[in-house]
Design a protein around this motif. Sequence first.
Motif, PDB file in Angstrom:
ATOM      1  N   UNK A 138       3.577 -12.473  24.690  1.00 20.45           N
ATOM      2  CA  UNK A 138       3.053 -13.806  24.387  1.00 20.45           C
ATOM      3  C   UNK A 138       4.073 -14.623  23.597  1.00 20.45           C
ATOM      4  N   UNK A 139       4.718 -14.001  22.614  1.00 23.99           N
ATOM      5  CA  UNK A 139       5.751 -14.700  21.836  1.00 23.99           C
ATOM      6  C   UNK A 139       6.907 -15.134  22.735  1.00 23.99           C
ATOM      7  N   UNK A 140       7.338 -14.245  23.631  1.00 21.59           N
ATOM      8  CA  UNK A 140       8.460 -14.574  24.513  1.00 21.59           C
ATOM      9  C   UNK A 140       8.086 -15.697  25.475  1.00 21.59           C
ATOM     10  N   UNK A 141       6.861 -15.646  26.011  1.00 20.55           N
ATOM     11  CA  UNK A 141       6.415 -16.738  26.882  1.00 20.55           C
ATOM     12  C   UNK A 141       6.408 -18.063  26.125  1.00 20.55           C
ATOM     13  N   UNK A 142       5.866 -18.053  24.911  1.00 19.47           N
ATOM     14  CA  UNK A 142       5.821 -19.287  24.132  1.00 19.47           C
ATOM     15  C   UNK A 142       7.230 -19.839  23.914  1.00 19.47           C
ATOM     16  N   UNK A 143       8.184 -18.961  23.595  1.00 17.47           N
ATOM     17  CA  UNK A 143       9.571 -19.406  23.415  1.00 17.47           C
ATOM     18  C   UNK A 143      10.133 -19.976  24.719  1.00 17.47           C
ATOM     19  N   UNK A 144       9.776 -19.382  25.838  1.00 14.26           N
ATOM     20  CA  UNK A 144      10.182 -19.875  27.156  1.00 14.26           C
ATOM     21  C   UNK A 144       9.722 -21.311  27.367  1.00 14.26           C
ATOM     22  N   UNK A 145       8.567 -21.662  26.829  1.00 15.60           N
ATOM     23  CA  UNK A 145       8.032 -23.021  26.934  1.00 15.60           C
ATOM     24  C   UNK A 145       8.485 -23.925  25.782  1.00 15.60           C
ATOM     25  N   UNK A 146       9.305 -23.392  24.877  1.00 16.77           N
ATOM     26  CA  UNK A 146       9.717 -24.175  23.716  1.00 16.77           C
ATOM     27  C   UNK A 146       8.616 -24.305  22.684  1.00 16.77           C
ATOM     28  N   UNK A 147       7.693 -23.352  22.659  1.00 21.27           N
ATOM     29  CA  UNK A 147       6.532 -23.400  21.768  1.00 21.27           C
ATOM     30  C   UNK A 147       6.468 -22.117  20.955  1.00 21.27           C
ATOM     31  N   UNK A 148       5.316 -21.832  20.372  1.00 23.14           N
ATOM     32  CA  UNK A 148       5.096 -20.633  19.562  1.00 23.14           C
ATOM     33  C   UNK A 148       3.625 -20.276  19.626  1.00 23.14           C
ATOM     34  N   UNK A 149       3.290 -19.118  19.074  1.00 20.97           N
ATOM     35  CA  UNK A 149       1.882 -18.781  18.922  1.00 20.97           C
ATOM     36  C   UNK A 149       1.301 -19.564  17.749  1.00 20.97           C
ATOM     37  N   UNK A 150       0.027 -19.919  17.809  1.00 21.12           N
ATOM     38  CA  UNK A 150      -0.589 -20.580  16.652  1.00 21.12           C
ATOM     39  C   UNK A 150      -0.783 -19.587  15.510  1.00 21.12           C
ATOM     40  N   UNK A 151      -0.799 -20.100  14.291  1.00 18.33           N
ATOM     41  CA  UNK A 151      -1.263 -19.281  13.176  1.00 18.33           C
ATOM     42  C   UNK A 151      -2.781 -19.135  13.306  1.00 18.33           C
ATOM     43  N   UNK A 152      -3.340 -18.158  12.612  1.00 13.96           N
ATOM     44  CA  UNK A 152      -4.791 -18.039  12.698  1.00 13.96           C
ATOM     45  C   UNK A 152      -5.494 -19.209  12.022  1.00 13.96           C
ATOM     46  N   UNK A 153      -4.877 -19.814  11.006  1.00 15.55           N
ATOM     47  CA  UNK A 153      -5.486 -21.003  10.396  1.00 15.55           C
ATOM     48  C   UNK A 153      -5.486 -22.179  11.365  1.00 15.55           C
ATOM     49  N   UNK A 154      -4.418 -22.325  12.150  1.00 10.25           N
ATOM     50  CA  UNK A 154      -4.391 -23.393  13.151  1.00 10.25           C
ATOM     51  C   UNK A 154      -5.478 -23.168  14.203  1.00 10.25           C
ATOM     52  N   UNK A 155      -5.575 -21.943  14.664  1.00  9.30           N
ATOM     53  CA  UNK A 155      -6.631 -21.638  15.634  1.00  9.30           C
ATOM     54  C   UNK A 155      -7.997 -21.992  15.053  1.00  9.30           C
ATOM     55  N   UNK A 156      -8.238 -21.607  13.801  1.00 10.04           N
ATOM     56  CA  UNK A 156      -9.553 -21.825  13.199  1.00 10.04           C
ATOM     57  C   UNK A 156      -9.817 -23.307  12.953  1.00 10.04           C
ATOM     58  N   UNK A 157      -8.806 -24.050  12.572  1.00 11.12           N
ATOM     59  CA  UNK A 157      -8.963 -25.495  12.382  1.00 11.12           C
ATOM     60  C   UNK A 157      -9.344 -26.166  13.704  1.00 11.12           C
ATOM     61  N   UNK A 158      -8.698 -25.752  14.799  1.00 11.19           N
ATOM     62  CA  UNK A 158      -9.035 -26.303  16.119  1.00 11.19           C
ATOM     63  C   UNK A 158     -10.469 -25.988  16.495  1.00 11.19           C
ATOM     64  N   UNK A 159     -10.971 -24.860  16.001  1.00 10.78           N
ATOM     65  CA  UNK A 159     -12.320 -24.403  16.317  1.00 10.78           C
ATOM     66  C   UNK A 159     -13.370 -25.072  15.428  1.00 10.78           C
ATOM     67  N   UNK A 160     -13.114 -25.155  14.140  1.00 11.20           N
ATOM     68  CA  UNK A 160     -14.118 -25.646  13.186  1.00 11.20           C
ATOM     69  C   UNK A 160     -14.197 -27.162  13.121  1.00 11.20           C
ATOM     70  N   UNK A 161     -13.129 -27.864  13.470  1.00 12.07           N
ATOM     71  CA  UNK A 161     -13.145 -29.312  13.362  1.00 12.07           C
ATOM     72  C   UNK A 161     -13.193 -29.767  11.916  1.00 12.07           C
ATOM     73  N   UNK A 162     -13.715 -30.968  11.694  1.00 11.58           N
ATOM     74  CA  UNK A 162     -13.786 -31.538  10.349  1.00 11.58           C
ATOM     75  C   UNK A 162     -15.098 -31.221   9.644  1.00 11.58           C
ATOM     76  N   UNK A 163     -16.045 -30.607  10.353  1.00 11.64           N
ATOM     77  CA  UNK A 163     -17.362 -30.371   9.752  1.00 11.64           C
ATOM     78  C   UNK A 163     -17.668 -28.886   9.566  1.00 11.64           C
ATOM     79  N   UNK A 164     -16.623 -28.044   9.609  1.00 17.08           N
ATOM     80  CA  UNK A 164     -16.762 -26.625   9.261  1.00 17.08           C
ATOM     81  C   UNK A 164     -17.806 -25.935  10.119  1.00 17.08           C
ATOM     82  N   UNK A 165     -17.786 -26.199  11.408  1.00 21.04           N
ATOM     83  CA  UNK A 165     -18.805 -25.636  12.285  1.00 21.04           C
ATOM     84  C   UNK A 165     -18.566 -24.146  12.539  1.00 21.04           C
ATOM     85  N   UNK A 166     -19.623 -23.406  12.745  1.00 20.48           N
ATOM     86  CA  UNK A 166     -19.531 -21.965  12.965  1.00 20.48           C
ATOM     87  C   UNK A 166     -19.096 -21.609  14.385  1.00 20.48           C
TER      88      UNK A 166
END
Length: 267
Positions: A138-166
């Motif tokens: 997964x890391x190598x693929x992300x580098x191939x695309x010029x990207x990276x894996x998300x941090x777990x906080x980034x993943x969770x922020x994308x999931x919870x939004x601004x209202x801390x949803x479960x």
Amino acid sequence: MNTAQINELLQRVADPALDVDARCAAGDALGRLGDPRLADEPLVTIPAGILHHKDSPEADVAERPMNAFRIQRHLVTVADYADFVDEEGYQDPALWSADGWRWRLDQDIEQPRFWGEDEWRDYLVPNHPVVGVSAFEAEAYAAFRGLRLPTQDEWERACRGDDDRDFPWGPEWDDHACGHRDYGPRCTKPIGVFPRGVSPFGIHDLVGSVWQWTSDRSGAAKGYGRAHVVRGGAWNNLPWSIGSAGRNAYPPDAQFSNLGFRCADSA
């Protein structure tokens, strides 16, 4: 390519009035015809904000200010990952971490687990999330695309939004908003077939599709390194393990049928 047929299938995939089997059948047909959602889709920008985060159910809530970042709307698919295989990403050490390259050579890894195996054909539809891919791959693929894996906080922020949803869709569990052991085919599913489960930022399949690799590590080093944190829960999990707080950890060389990923980048 039959544009009218593809547009009809796109509408069926996103129609919450259809049952999950009908949406998945439409998604599979779309994958085989040529899913337009696979073509160079831009990343979604998640604005700066506050993550209300618990490290464990017993912990106090910590408020973490977060910078803006970008994340893929959909999981990396079989078709996406085929580009990496076809363009010899497995032969380019510049794309791999030192531990990942050592693992690849030691184990003679040339492609994902399950790749091309007829008994796994239900997982290898072009617009299903790619599985059987280690954190190293997964890391190598992300580098191939010029990207990276998300941090777990980034993943969770994308999931919870601004209202801390479960859950990405809101505060309460919804049996029909994501795949899980009691709902939908017992395997991976086409991307985007759960219109009721979209996150507040428009991200699909954050939970209940596949556990998703992050860049964060957990525990002591073993074998080829420390375990990577994975988030979200998968198609074979029960509801209690699925949601914004869902987390697990796997060795970086794990290649399972319920492990996939998406890529991210700084904004």
